[in-house]
Write an enzyme that holds these catalytic residues in place. Structure first.
Site, mmCIF file in Angstrom:
data_model
loop_
_atom_site.group_PDB
_atom_site.id
_atom_site.type_symbol
_atom_site.label_atom_id
_atom_site.label_comp_id
_atom_site.label_asym_id
_atom_site.label_seq_id
_atom_site.Cartn_x
_atom_site.Cartn_y
_atom_site.Cartn_z
ATOM 1 N N GLU A 141 8.667 26.322 24.266
ATOM 2 C CA GLU A 141 7.697 27.045 23.432
ATOM 3 C C GLU A 141 6.338 26.921 24.099
ATOM 4 O OE1 GLU A 141 7.450 25.811 19.267
ATOM 5 O OE2 GLU A 141 5.349 26.425 19.165
ATOM 6 N N GLU A 146 -3.618 29.175 19.181
ATOM 7 C CA GLU A 146 -3.165 28.563 17.939
ATOM 8 C C GLU A 146 -4.200 27.558 17.438
ATOM 9 O OE1 GLU A 146 0.369 26.087 18.105
ATOM 10 O OE2 GLU A 146 0.854 26.533 16.013
HETATM 11 C C1 LIG Z 1 5.076 30.451 13.525
HETATM 12 O O1 LIG Z 1 6.414 30.136 13.413
HETATM 13 C C2 LIG Z 1 6.878 29.132 14.295
HETATM 14 C C3 LIG Z 1 8.292 28.839 14.048
HETATM 15 O O2 LIG Z 1 9.026 29.990 13.991
HETATM 16 C C4 LIG Z 1 6.128 27.843 14.250
HETATM 17 O O3 LIG Z 1 6.526 26.987 15.292
HETATM 18 C C5 LIG Z 1 4.702 28.161 14.357
HETATM 19 O O4 LIG Z 1 4.003 26.995 14.223
HETATM 20 C C6 LIG Z 1 4.381 29.171 13.291
HETATM 21 N N1 LIG Z 1 3.016 29.388 13.294
HETATM 22 C C7 LIG Z 1 2.546 30.104 12.398
HETATM 23 C C8 LIG Z 1 1.112 30.314 12.587
HETATM 24 O O5 LIG Z 1 3.240 30.592 11.471
#
Ligand SMILES: *[C@@H]1O[C@H](CO)[C@@H](O)[C@H](O)[C@H]1NC(C)=O
Ligand SMILES: *[C@@H]1O[C@H](CO)[C@@H](O)[C@H](O)[C@H]1NC(C)=O
Ligand SMILES: *[C@@H]1O[C@H](CO)[C@@H](O)[C@H](O)[C@H]1NC(C)=O
Length: 322
Positions: A141, A146
């Site tokens: 990943e 973020e």
């Molecule tokens: C988005 O989804 C993923 C898992 O599918 C997760 O790892 C991630 O942190 C999530 N982030 C948000 C912003 O939803």
């Protein structure tokens, strides 16, 4: 012609043919393979109406619902995805309506450039632009953009299976927050890098008009760059969305993950691009009070719809090079 000159003509011809192959990466030169803007986001990404695996106070809706509620909106120069910002939620009901997109295509060696006008901001928000391989965490990943609760700067993070780490000192402008990328030994924290520019995230990103994020992923490394709008320093081929690019001219990356202590090829399978916006949950929820946000995260999300008026992404375009 002598044998030697025939041989050099042969090599030259091969090089010329290689350099004209559409999308054929030669060295650090890449050709444009996907140019995505406005409504073409709708044919290149799917809306995923799934439960949030990170336990957020969110309800991801399908494409028809998102378009009906105007949470997903496409026009020539804008592709907007947002959370609901008008509904007071039933505390016993589902979370706040929002959108999670996943690319239909998977990319192996590639460069992706995101030209972003606006990103979600505010207490309780947890937006992400990221990539993920098969069978998490085995396929890896890569979190490109973020953060939580509007706290700047952006944090870039790799999450992997066991056996992938990065040197503390490496050639990048950002600051390492951890060197072990293994989710099992870091409580899923992975190996992060804070971008050395507050305009890289949240309200500071937005008030500056956004900017460009780029990822280069090869079998040998992952690099991420951020250039703020009007900040100078953005390569012309990035800002113009050129048909061909050469990442060797892009300068020191914000975050660099080399293969010195990580077999990048085996820890990262072809990647899907995901764009999602959740609320509270594992990260934003636990960091909420420490971020200077009022009350409890879930109550805030339930009761203050207007606080999420600016909880939206606005993409000018996304270009993929291979
Ligand atoms: C988005 O989804 C993923 C898992 O599918 C997760 O790892 C991630 O942190 C999530 N982030 C948000 C912003 O939803
Ligand atoms: C839908 O959202 C877009 C972008 O925020 C906005 O420009 C447009 O006016 C909205 N449409 C409606 C019908 O509200
Ligand atoms: C970002 O903002 C915080 C809080 O104002 C400040 O402490 C920090 O030095 C800033 N970082 C950068 C890289 O500008």
């Amino acid at each position: 012609m002598t044998g030697a000159s025939l041989l050099s003509w042969g090599i030259l011809t091969i090089l010329l043919v290689l350099s004209y192959l559409p999308g054929g990466a030669l060295g650090d030169t890449y050709g444009l393979t996907d140019s995505i803007s406005g409504s073409s986001f709708l044919s290149t990404f799917s809306h995923e109406a799934i439960p949030d695996p990170t336990h957020g106070r969110v309800k991801y809706v399908d494409q028809a619902t998102a378009q009906r509620l105007n949470l997903t909106y496409a026009s020539g120069k804008h592709f907007i995805i947002r959370a609901d910002h008008t509904t007071v939620l039933d505390p016993n009901g589902a979370g706040r309506d929002s959108v999670r997109l996943q690319s239909l295509t998977q990319y192996n060696t590639h460069v992706a450039v995101f030209n972003i006008n606006h990103m979600p901001q505010g207490c309780g928000t947890w937006p992400a632009v990221w990539e993920v391989g098969a069978n998490w965490p085995n396929g890896g990943e890569i979190d490109i953009l973020e953060g939580v609760n509007d706290v700047s700067p952006n944090q870039v993070t790799l999450h992997t299976a066991a056996g992938c780490s990065v040197p503390a000192q490496r050639f990048m402008t950002g600051t390492s927050t951890g060197t072990d990328c293994n989710v099992a030994t870091t409580g899923n924290a992975g190996c992060g890098v804070k971008v050395n520019d507050n305009r890289s995230y949240g309200s500071a990103f937005n008030s500056n008009g956004g900017g460009w994020y780029a990822i280069e992923k090869t079998d040998d490394f992952v690099k991420i760059w951020f250039w703020p709008r009007n900040g100078g320093g953005v390569p012309g081929e990035v800002s113009s969305g050129s048909d061909s690019i050469d990442t060797t001219n892009w300068g020191t990356p914000s975050a660099y993950f080399p293969n010195a202590q990580c077999n990048v090829a085996s820890h990262f399978s072809p990647q899907n691009i995901i764009i999602n916006l959740t609320f509270c949950g594992d990260w934003a929820g636990s960091a909420y009070s420490g971020s200077g946000c009022p009350g409890s995260c879930v109550d805030y999300v339930n009761n203050n719809p207007s606080a999420f008026k600016n909880a939206y992404f606005d993409f000018a375009w996304l270009k993929i090079y291979q």
